[in-house]
Scaffold this motif. Structure first.
Motif, mmCIF file in Angstrom:
data_model
loop_
_atom_site.group_PDB
_atom_site.id
_atom_site.type_symbol
_atom_site.label_atom_id
_atom_site.label_comp_id
_atom_site.label_asym_id
_atom_site.label_seq_id
_atom_site.Cartn_x
_atom_site.Cartn_y
_atom_site.Cartn_z
ATOM 1 N N GLU A 34 0.834 -1.204 0.000
ATOM 2 C CA GLU A 34 0.000 0.000 0.000
ATOM 3 C C GLU A 34 0.870 1.256 0.000
ATOM 4 O O GLU A 34 0.549 2.246 -0.660
ATOM 5 C CB GLU A 34 -0.922 0.010 1.214
ATOM 6 C CG GLU A 34 -2.091 -0.954 1.101
ATOM 7 C CD GLU A 34 -3.082 -0.771 2.226
ATOM 8 O OE1 GLU A 34 -2.736 -0.081 3.219
ATOM 9 O OE2 GLU A 34 -4.195 -1.300 2.120
ATOM 10 N N ASP A 35 1.954 1.188 0.733
ATOM 11 C CA ASP A 35 2.853 2.335 0.822
ATOM 12 C C ASP A 35 3.450 2.681 -0.542
ATOM 13 O O ASP A 35 3.555 3.851 -0.911
ATOM 14 C CB ASP A 35 3.969 2.046 1.827
ATOM 15 C CG ASP A 35 4.886 3.250 2.031
ATOM 16 O OD1 ASP A 35 4.373 4.326 2.399
ATOM 17 O OD2 ASP A 35 6.105 3.116 1.802
ATOM 18 N N GLU A 36 3.826 1.665 -1.315
ATOM 19 C CA GLU A 36 4.405 1.888 -2.641
ATOM 20 C C GLU A 36 3.390 2.494 -3.596
ATOM 21 O O GLU A 36 3.722 3.373 -4.408
ATOM 22 C CB GLU A 36 4.956 0.577 -3.202
ATOM 23 C CG GLU A 36 6.218 0.100 -2.502
ATOM 24 C CD GLU A 36 6.629 -1.288 -2.941
ATOM 25 O OE1 GLU A 36 7.828 -1.599 -2.872
ATOM 26 O OE2 GLU A 36 5.742 -2.081 -3.348
ATOM 27 N N ILE A 37 2.140 2.032 -3.505
ATOM 28 C CA ILE A 37 1.084 2.599 -4.351
ATOM 29 C C ILE A 37 0.851 4.051 -3.987
ATOM 30 O O ILE A 37 0.737 4.924 -4.857
ATOM 31 C CB ILE A 37 -0.220 1.787 -4.203
ATOM 32 C CG1 ILE A 37 -0.033 0.380 -4.796
ATOM 33 C CG2 ILE A 37 -1.387 2.497 -4.890
ATOM 34 C CD1 ILE A 37 -1.221 -0.535 -4.587
ATOM 35 N N ALA A 38 0.798 4.321 -2.678
ATOM 36 C CA ALA A 38 0.570 5.689 -2.214
ATOM 37 C C ALA A 38 1.684 6.626 -2.673
ATOM 38 O O ALA A 38 1.428 7.739 -3.148
ATOM 39 C CB ALA A 38 0.465 5.703 -0.690
ATOM 40 N N LYS A 39 2.936 6.167 -2.560
ATOM 41 C CA LYS A 39 4.073 6.997 -2.969
ATOM 42 C C LYS A 39 4.087 7.214 -4.479
ATOM 43 O O LYS A 39 4.394 8.303 -4.959
ATOM 44 C CB LYS A 39 5.379 6.353 -2.515
ATOM 45 C CG LYS A 39 5.635 6.471 -1.017
ATOM 46 C CD LYS A 39 6.965 5.846 -0.627
ATOM 47 C CE LYS A 39 7.234 6.004 0.864
ATOM 48 N NZ LYS A 39 8.511 5.359 1.275
ATOM 49 N N SER A 40 3.763 6.175 -5.240
ATOM 50 C CA SER A 40 3.759 6.284 -6.703
ATOM 51 C C SER A 40 2.744 7.308 -7.176
ATOM 52 O O SER A 40 2.977 8.032 -8.150
ATOM 53 C CB SER A 40 3.443 4.920 -7.331
ATOM 54 O OG SER A 40 4.452 3.982 -7.044
ATOM 55 N N LEU A 41 1.611 7.369 -6.502
ATOM 56 C CA LEU A 41 0.529 8.262 -6.925
ATOM 57 C C LEU A 41 0.485 9.564 -6.137
ATOM 58 O O LEU A 41 -0.350 10.428 -6.424
ATOM 59 C CB LEU A 41 -0.820 7.538 -6.778
ATOM 60 C CG LEU A 41 -0.967 6.242 -7.583
ATOM 61 C CD1 LEU A 41 -2.295 5.577 -7.269
ATOM 62 C CD2 LEU A 41 -0.847 6.511 -9.070
ATOM 63 N N ASN A 45 -1.608 7.181 2.463
ATOM 64 C CA ASN A 45 -1.796 5.758 2.758
ATOM 65 C C ASN A 45 -3.225 5.476 3.215
ATOM 66 O O ASN A 45 -3.796 4.423 2.903
ATOM 67 C CB ASN A 45 -0.811 5.309 3.843
ATOM 68 C CG ASN A 45 0.596 5.186 3.316
ATOM 69 O OD1 ASN A 45 1.141 6.147 2.774
ATOM 70 N ND2 ASN A 45 1.211 4.026 3.468
ATOM 71 N N ALA A 46 -3.789 6.419 3.960
ATOM 72 C CA ALA A 46 -5.152 6.235 4.468
ATOM 73 C C ALA A 46 -6.153 6.140 3.319
ATOM 74 O O ALA A 46 -7.077 5.320 3.348
ATOM 75 C CB ALA A 46 -5.518 7.405 5.385
#
Length: 277
Positions: A34-41, A45-46
């Motif tokens: 989830e953290d990687e998706i959040a950082k990519s976009l 995270n929430a």
């Protein structure tokens, strides 16, 4: 996950971005956190954590488990994996690899039912209107050129401005609007789609967004990968979609298409001395 499954959800702009992203990366989502998706976009995270519940899953792990059960290993996936192993020491090899990846992703999101609906709608249309702004102008010209040769009544719409209003006067429920919608839904595109919907006119959108506002307004969505916003936007996959439509329409209307092409050949021979090729 089929993009149509997202249409039933009232997604926020950030949630649409997540939906589009995870659909595009396909099976690679299994390796993400989830953290990687959040950082990519560049999304919190929430927001990513809440997204899974929004689309009907307990959490990210639940989504991954469901994805594994429905995942298909297609020939396109295998070809893509093979191309990743190519030594891209030249620009030609790099472009080939990129093109295969775009075609792979496009084929992974190909839905035969939607494609056939698009072809049948075009064949039945009284007039086929084409809206191809910006970099899609060449694609619109290709579709217009080929289908005109088959005897279809084609009309290329102006790109912007008040001239679009004049074009709306000629829309009818018997027509079809073919639109290229890359990156985002522009005001002109929204006006055209909304007016067509009001008239009961069939709309077909070729887009590089799997989940977007186009899904809510268009009747038929055909996805063509061009790369992320920060990447070079390739026209390989959109051209593939357009040429597939042209060939499918030509095959379904073979008698009419061949007759028009034979007439063209006769006209060329008649005036070859005045207008040599």
């Amino acid at each position: 996950m089929h993009p149509k499954l997202f249409e039933e959800q009232a997604l926020t702009p950030n949630e649409k971005t997540i939906a589009d992203y995870i659909t595009k990366i396909g099976m690679d989502v299994l390796t993400y956190t989830e953290d990687e998706i959040a950082k990519s976009l560049q999304i919190s995270n929430a927001t990513v954590s809440r997204f899974w519940r929004k689309i009907g899953f307990k959490n990210f792990k639940d989504y991954k488990n469901n994805f594994k059960e429905t995942m298909d290993i297609t020939p396109a996936n295998k070809l893509g994996n093979m191309m990743e192993q190519v030594n891209s020491s030249t620009i030609h090899a790099q472009m080939m690899t990129m093109s295969v990846q775009h075609l792979e992703l496009t084929l992974a999101q190909y839905h035969a039912e939607d494609f056939q609906k698009a072809v049948k709608s075009i064949i039945k249309a009284k007039t086929i209107f084409i809206y191809s702004p910006g970099p899609s102008e060449g694609l619109g010209n290709l579709l217009n050129y080929r289908l005109s040769r088959f005897g279809f009544n084609m009309k290329v719409l102006p790109k912007s401005g008040h001239e679009i209003y004049e074009s709306l006067l000629h829309f009818s429920s018997d027509d079809v609007l073919v639109m290229f919608g890359f990156v985002k839904l522009h005001p002109e595109s929204r006006v055209l789609l909304q007016h067509a919907k009001k008239l009961g006119m069939t709309t077909i959108v070729i887009t590089d967004s799997i989940v977007s506002d186009f899904n809510m307004l268009a009747d038929i969505i055909l996805f063509a990968s061009r790369g992320e916003l920060w990447e070079f936007h390739s026209m390989i996959a959109p051209t593939f979609i357009i040429e597939s439509i042209i060939i499918a329409v030509g095959k379904e209307t073979a008698e009419q298409s061949m007759l028009k092409l034979e007439m063209l050949d006769t006209i060329r021979k008649e005036y070859k001395d005045l207008l040599p090729r």
